[in-house]
Structures are given as C-alpha cells and as structure tokens.
Design a protein around this motif. Structure first.
Motif, PDB file in Angstrom:
ATOM      1  N   TRP A  62      28.320   0.451  41.763  1.00 46.99           N
ATOM      2  CA  TRP A  62      28.921   1.740  42.069  1.00 46.99           C
ATOM      3  C   TRP A  62      28.992   2.536  40.773  1.00 46.99           C
ATOM      4  N   HIS A  63      29.329   3.810  40.845  1.00 43.27           N
ATOM      5  CA  HIS A  63      29.378   4.660  39.656  1.00 43.27           C
ATOM      6  C   HIS A  63      30.752   5.312  39.535  1.00 43.27           C
ATOM      7  N   HIS A  64      31.212   5.375  38.273  1.00 41.52           N
ATOM      8  CA  HIS A  64      32.510   5.979  37.979  1.00 41.52           C
ATOM      9  C   HIS A  64      32.301   7.103  36.969  1.00 41.52           C
ATOM     10  N   THR A  65      32.838   8.261  37.261  1.00 38.91           N
ATOM     11  CA  THR A  65      32.663   9.423  36.383  1.00 38.91           C
ATOM     12  C   THR A  65      33.280   9.151  35.010  1.00 38.91           C
ATOM     13  N   GLY A  66      32.509   9.450  33.975  1.00 40.91           N
ATOM     14  CA  GLY A  66      32.939   9.121  32.618  1.00 40.91           C
ATOM     15  C   GLY A  66      33.814  10.180  31.987  1.00 40.91           C
ATOM     16  N   ILE A  67      34.967  10.442  32.576  1.00 41.77           N
ATOM     17  CA  ILE A  67      35.891  11.454  32.069  1.00 41.77           C
ATOM     18  C   ILE A  67      37.135  10.765  31.496  1.00 41.77           C
ATOM     19  N   ASP A  68      37.477  11.108  30.251  1.00 40.45           N
ATOM     20  CA  ASP A  68      38.674  10.614  29.572  1.00 40.45           C
ATOM     21  C   ASP A  68      38.696   9.085  29.517  1.00 40.45           C
ATOM     22  N   ILE A  69      37.588   8.507  29.082  1.00 41.97           N
ATOM     23  CA  ILE A  69      37.481   7.053  28.895  1.00 41.97           C
ATOM     24  C   ILE A  69      36.988   6.816  27.472  1.00 41.97           C
ATOM     25  N   GLN A  70      37.762   6.085  26.700  1.00 38.90           N
ATOM     26  CA  GLN A  70      37.397   5.863  25.299  1.00 38.90           C
ATOM     27  C   GLN A  70      37.305   4.382  24.905  1.00 38.90           C
ATOM     28  N   GLU A 133      21.986   9.692  30.814  1.00 37.66           N
ATOM     29  CA  GLU A 133      21.589  10.983  31.404  1.00 37.66           C
ATOM     30  C   GLU A 133      22.741  11.690  32.114  1.00 37.66           C
ATOM     31  N   THR A 134      23.699  10.914  32.648  1.00 36.74           N
ATOM     32  CA  THR A 134      24.709  11.526  33.510  1.00 36.74           C
ATOM     33  C   THR A 134      26.135  11.401  32.993  1.00 36.74           C
ATOM     34  N   ALA A 135      26.362  10.592  31.932  1.00 39.90           N
ATOM     35  CA  ALA A 135      27.714  10.328  31.415  1.00 39.90           C
ATOM     36  C   ALA A 135      28.616   9.740  32.493  1.00 39.90           C
ATOM     37  N   THR A 136      28.022   8.967  33.382  1.00 38.25           N
ATOM     38  CA  THR A 136      28.800   8.187  34.339  1.00 38.25           C
ATOM     39  C   THR A 136      28.675   6.714  33.975  1.00 38.25           C
ATOM     40  N   PHE A 137      29.626   5.938  34.431  1.00 40.24           N
ATOM     41  CA  PHE A 137      29.586   4.501  34.206  1.00 40.24           C
ATOM     42  C   PHE A 137      28.931   3.822  35.401  1.00 40.24           C
ATOM     43  N   ARG A 138      27.868   3.095  35.118  1.00 41.95           N
ATOM     44  CA  ARG A 138      27.290   2.252  36.154  1.00 41.95           C
ATOM     45  C   ARG A 138      28.038   0.930  36.108  1.00 41.95           C
ATOM     46  N   CYS A 139      28.752   0.642  37.172  1.00 46.17           N
ATOM     47  CA  CYS A 139      29.560  -0.569  37.242  1.00 46.17           C
ATOM     48  C   CYS A 139      28.907  -1.556  38.201  1.00 46.17           C
ATOM     49  N   GLY A 140      29.013  -2.829  37.885  1.00 46.80           N
ATOM     50  CA  GLY A 140      28.361  -3.806  38.738  1.00 46.80           C
ATOM     51  C   GLY A 140      28.983  -5.179  38.678  1.00 46.80           C
ATOM     52  N   VAL A 141      28.725  -5.932  39.743  1.00 47.06           N
ATOM     53  CA  VAL A 141      29.076  -7.350  39.828  1.00 47.06           C
ATOM     54  C   VAL A 141      27.824  -8.081  40.280  1.00 47.06           C
ATOM     55  N   LYS A 142      27.286  -8.955  39.421  1.00 47.92           N
ATOM     56  CA  LYS A 142      26.053  -9.681  39.747  1.00 47.92           C
ATOM     57  C   LYS A 142      26.396 -11.129  40.065  1.00 47.92           C
ATOM     58  N   LEU A 143      25.805 -11.629  41.159  1.00 45.19           N
ATOM     59  CA  LEU A 143      26.088 -12.971  41.651  1.00 45.19           C
ATOM     60  C   LEU A 143      24.808 -13.793  41.759  1.00 45.19           C
ATOM     61  N   PHE A 144      24.939 -15.096  41.638  1.00 44.21           N
ATOM     62  CA  PHE A 144      23.862 -16.060  41.898  1.00 44.21           C
ATOM     63  C   PHE A 144      22.642 -15.844  41.009  1.00 44.21           C
ATOM     64  N   PHE A 145      22.862 -15.430  39.790  1.00 46.54           N
ATOM     65  CA  PHE A 145      21.776 -15.318  38.825  1.00 46.54           C
ATOM     66  C   PHE A 145      21.538 -16.661  38.125  1.00 46.54           C
ATOM     67  N   GLU A 146      22.422 -17.626  38.398  1.00 50.93           N
ATOM     68  CA  GLU A 146      22.221 -18.996  37.966  1.00 50.93           C
ATOM     69  C   GLU A 146      22.177 -19.890  39.198  1.00 50.93           C
ATOM     70  N   PRO A 147      21.525 -21.042  39.127  1.00 58.07           N
ATOM     71  CA  PRO A 147      21.455 -21.924  40.300  1.00 58.07           C
ATOM     72  C   PRO A 147      22.842 -22.261  40.827  1.00 58.07           C
ATOM     73  N   SER A 148      22.954 -22.280  42.139  1.00 59.80           N
ATOM     74  CA  SER A 148      24.240 -22.573  42.769  1.00 59.80           C
ATOM     75  C   SER A 148      24.015 -23.548  43.914  1.00 59.80           C
ATOM     76  N   ALA A 149      25.100 -23.996  44.485  1.00 61.94           N
ATOM     77  CA  ALA A 149      25.001 -24.903  45.622  1.00 61.94           C
ATOM     78  C   ALA A 149      24.492 -24.150  46.845  1.00 61.94           C
TER      79      ALA A 149
END
Length: 596
Positions: A62-70, A133-149
């Motif tokens: 998802w994306h979060h607008t990059g306003i007042d974040i330091q 390009e947009t001064a927004t934060f691309r936020c993410g949660v990545k799963l199963f990039f390592e072997p799992s059961a």
C-alpha cells in the motif's frame, strides 16, 4: 495481464488501497478489513489451497503520503533513524530475530504511520520506503520468501495506526496487541528478574574461578545487586573465547571442583544464580560433535562450532534435559540462553528431508524447542529466570523468556541507552536489562556514572572488577543502584516517554500518578510535560554542571534538593516555579528532586 494477476487481490480500506500479489491458482488470497478504533485498522489476509503445499512468495503493499515524516523506527534501527527508499530491502523478522513492526514519525515524535504484523514466527519482511518520483512511501509486508512448511491455509493480520499521538504510545499498543494474540502470552516475570545483577562476562570472560566469582558477589551484594550471571568459561579450560568446546556442558572441574557447593555459597549471600549456555552450539572439539555432526543446520568455522537442527526431536530433548539436570543438580535460579538467533539453515539443509525429523519448518521447530524449555523448567521451578539478548526480543520470545538484555556494547553508555530504550518500547512487562556496564577504574567518577545513568530505564547489570574500583566509584554505584531501586516503580514499571528518537533519545521521562523521573542526555531545554505529579526527579545525564528547564504552567513553590553523582547533597532550597525557563545547577550525572 500476467497469469498470476488473475488471482491477486485488492482492497480499499480507509485512506489506502491494499494489493496482495503473488497468489496463484494453487494458493488463492483474499483480503478483508476491520477497525479496532478510530485511526487503527486491521487488514486480514487469508491464503487457501486445495492441497498441502508450500505457498509462493506473497506481498501485501500500500502507499502512504509522505507528508510530515522525518524518521523511521524499527527494532533493529540502532543509531540510524533515517528514512529508507523503496528500492532498499525490507526489515526481516522471525521468531528468534527482531519483531515485525515499523513506525514513521515526525521530528516532534508524533506518529504518522505505525504498522505491525501478527505473524512473528515465520520470516517476514516489512518495508516503508520513499518513492523518488511521488514522495510517497511504498509500504509492504512480504511473506514466504524463505522455505516454509507445507500448508492448506494461512491467516494473518496487519495492524495500521495513523493516530496523531506520540510514536511510543503506538508501539506500546502494538506490544499489547501481540500479547493478546493466541499463543503469544508473555511469560511470568519473577521479582528477582527485576532487580540489579552482577555479570562475570566483561570482568572475567572465560577466566573464572569460584573464589573470584564469590568475592565479586560479596561486593556486588553490598552495592545492591541481587543475582549473579556466570557467563561463558565455567564449562571449559580453553581461554581463546571461541566455542569449539561448547556442546557437552559439563563443569570444568579444574575451575569449579564442586559447582553445587559453589552455588550454595552464593545463595547463602542472599543472591540468585544464573548460568550461561549457548543454546544451538555444538563445538568441533566437543565430545558430542560425533553425535550431532549430521544433525546440524550449518557450521560456523569462525566460531569453530556447528548449529544443531531443532527439527530433530533428539536435538530438542538433548538441550532441554541438560537444562533440567542443571536446574535440579546445582539448584540454579535461571539461565542466560545465548545465540538463539543463529538457528538458521545453510542452503544445503534448508529443505532437508529425514525420517528422524518431526518438523520441516525451522521456525516452528525453534518455537517448539523454546516453548518446551520454559514449560519444563517452570514445572521444576515456577520462578525460573530466562535471559535473552537483543536481537531476539520479539513477541514470541516474550513467551519463552522473562529477561531481555540489550546486545553487547561494552563501555558504550550511549549505545546502552539507545538499545535499552528500543527494547523497552515493545517489551511490555518483560524485564528489560542493560548490557553489562563496565568502565576503566581510572575514569573520573562522573564519567563512570554515565554508564549507569544512561541505562536507568532498564534493570542494571554490572560487570566490572569491583575490588579494583576506587572508593568514589563504589559510592557512585551504591547511590545510583539505591536510587534505581527506590524509583523502580517509575523507571521500570511506569509509563515511559522517550523523546526525539531521531536524536537517540536526548530526553527520556517515565511517570506514574505520584512521581515523574526525567533523564536528560543532551544539552537541550528540558520539557517536563504537563499534569505534574507531586514529585519530579531530574537526572543530569551529561557532563555539564547545569540543565535548563522550560515550564508552561505555574507550579508554585517546591522544595529542591540537588545531589552529585555520589549522592552528596550539594544544594537545598525553596524555588517558586513560574512560567518560563529555569536553570538548575545539577552536577554532572547528578539529580535534582522537586517536591511539593
């Protein structure tokens, strides 16, 4: 449209559009949302498959607008609170490493977005990076990039908090949320885990003897310590600081001819006794090397050791039985369990198949091992203490252990401050300990006092040869440990408010209904806050001889008592506190009490 996109899922909830990508016909994904409170929403992920199989790599973005974040806070930030960019790797967490949470804040410490994930067991990568390009934060949660059961279904929840409140309130709410999740209930914390301790590591390293340890215990007890942690060296005559001889865990009788009697003598002093073990290590020169050399996750040549594979029930039982035997045979009070974060596989073992294994997932096997350790040890001694070290300080680790220590930073008071505060922010009621404090005996006493003053918001651990310290250092330690114990109800158990994480917490306050303690670690104007209780204690954590404080409401007259770092009363007076800036002549590493 790519074939995989047919199975991707999107959801609009609040100000965000969430995208779940990487799904397939074999593993279908759905998203739903709910709201916990105003400004706090939950995004629920569900993956389903018709057959048992390993899921593909999945990412929720998802994306979060990059306003007042330091600034960015995450559990492994250490001294870097910078903003990251969207092409950088995310922050990985798993059961025995870090925790799945990120907080974006502004320079005033106000929350802009804090998000956390419910799955603290498996490897998860969280990211929040600026798009150029947009001064927004691309936020993410990545799963199963390592072997799992292999699995049929997978469910997890993302928690997002955009409230206009201090970042530390958001992080405290995250740890409370984790603690209420099924299977995440934190371990009981005994009273002894919340009292100062002496550690042998920096003062002795591996060169231990019962006489030397007991001598330090006598001195430490007189200064205010209530337990000793005997670190590496009790099990080996080797002094090379490696781990080649780990794995047998038999007492080195050349050093400790009778461990039980030694522990009894320490108990007679009124001190608890904790013993160090390296959980996963079986060294190349240990007698158990032949037994376990084919049941390893990997080898670490630089440390001369192998890392055992907890997917084998034989491995787990071997480890647990050792601790049970030591607890009973020597009447220990707890364990310092080290290197849990090295439970990771080499490429050739990650997908290993062996009929002798009862788990395929390493995180699940680690969870089983650590859960069984605390369960079986508590069955023998309900108030057993278990210490873990940063970086394994996540929500699952809280159910296995009741003491979290800042990772090693010898002689580094500033790093100790940063690391203890970072752990406190998501540690809840778990007893957070400082790294062992040490310094040169020829340090000016004010400089030596920086070690303890910078770690006041954690349980102090001392690791210096006390018999080699000058009397002024003894007075300083005695005073500050007494101060810490007197105000533990605030320092350790009060509401903590660390200001300016972007500047490494130059002011930290904690309070309850009766008093507030404010520690100042930089040359800043102190902001004591509002709703002032009857007692205010201001600690000068600098080497300046004064601090400036600005108040925004009239307090009236207060009795002011100022002490130096050794506890000597240097000034006492009545002060009429009106709106404005006030100077307090507090000596370096001294303290002022402002009492109604």
């Amino acid at each position: 449209m790519k074939t995989g996109e047919l199975f991707d899922s999107t959801l609009q909830s609040g100000p965000y559009i969430f995208s779940l990508t990487g799904c397939s016909e074999q593993f279908r994904g759905t998203l739903s949302s709910s709201f916990e409170a105003k400004g706090v929403q939950l995004i629920h992920i569900k993956l389903t498959s018709d057959t048992m199989q390993q899921p593909p790599t999945i990412e929720l973005t998802w994306h979060h607008t990059g306003i007042d974040i330091q600034g960015t806070w995450h559990p492994n930030a250490y001294r870097s609170r910078r903003l990251h960019v969207d092409w950088e790797k995310g922050f990985v967490s798993k059961a025995a490493f870090s925790a799945p949470v990120i907080s974006l804040f502004n320079v005033q410490g106000s929350n802009r977005l804090t998000f956390a994930f419910s799955d603290a067991l498996n490897s998860v990568s969280l990211s929040a990076g600026v798009n150029e390009e947009t001064a927004t934060f691309r936020c993410g949660v990545k799963l199963f990039f390592e072997p799992s059961a292999a699995m049929h279904t997978y469910e997890a929840t993302l928690r997002l908090d955009t409230r206009e409140v201090p970042y530390y309130e958001c992080l405290d709410d995250v740890q409370k949320w984790w603690a209420e999740l099924p299977g995440y209930t934190p371990a009981f914390v005994p009273e002894a885990a919340k009292l100062p301790m002496y550690s042998t590591w920096y003062s002795f390293h591996q060169q231990l003897s019962p006489e030397a340890v007991e001598q330090q215990c006598i001195l430490a007890k007189a200064l205010g310590c209530e337990a000793v942690i005997v670190d590496d060296g009790w099990q080996t005559s080797d002094h090379m600081r490696g781990y080649a001889y780990c794995g047998d865990w038999e007492v080195c009788e050349d050093k400790f001819p009778d461990m039980k009697v030694h522990v009894e003598r320490v108990h007679q002093m009124g001190m608890k006794y904790l013993l160090w073990y390296s959980v996963p290590f079986v060294g190349y020169k240990s007698k158990n090397w032949e037994r376990f050399k084919n049941k390893l996750l990997k080898t670490i040549d630089s440390l001369q050791t192998g890392v055992v594979d907890p997917r084998y029930p034989e491995v787990r039982e071997f480890i647990i039985e050792m601790y049970e035997k030591a607890l009973v045979q020597w009447d220990l009070d707890g364990f310092k369990l080290d290197f849990v974060d090295t439970f990771s596989a080499a490429e050739e073992t990650v997908n290993k198949e062996d009929s002798a294994m009862d788990y395929t997932s390493i995180p699940e096997a680690v969870d089983r091992l650590m859960s069984d350790i605390i369960t079986r040890l508590r069955a023998i001694k309900p108030d057993v203490m278990i210490e873990f070290r940063q970086n394994y300080i996540g929500p699952l680790m809280r159910k296995y252990g009741n003491m979290f220590r800042a990772t090693d930073c010898p002689n580094d008071a500033i790093e100790n401050r940063v690391r203890t505060i970072d752990v406190r922010l998501i540690g809840g009621d778990t007893a957070v300990h400082s790294d062992m404090m040490m310094w040169h005996p020829n340090e000016p006493v004010e400089s030596a006092a920086l070690q303890i003053v910078n770690a006041l918001f954690s349980v102090p651990q001392i690791s210096v040869l006390l018999d080699r310290l000058p009397e002024s250092h003894h007075q300083m330690l005695r005073f500050w440990l007494a101060f810490w114990r007197e105000h533990r109800d605030v320092l350790l158990e009060g509401t903590i408010k660390p200001a300016h994480p972007d500047f490494l917490y130059p002011q930290v306050a904690a309070d309850n209904v009766n008093k507030r303690v404010i520690c100042v670690y930089g040359d800043v104007i102190v902001n004591p806050g509002v709703d002032i209780p009857k007692q205010i204690w201001i600690v000068n954590g600098t080497l300046n001889s004064r601090i400036y404080m600005e108040i925004n409401e009239t307090w009236g007259e207060k009795r002011v008592g100022i002490r130096d770092c050794q506890g000597h009363l240097v000034e006492q007076m009545m002060v009429d506190f009106k709106v404005g800036v006030h100077r307090l002549n507090i000596p370096p590493c001294g303290v002022a009490a402002l009492i109604d």
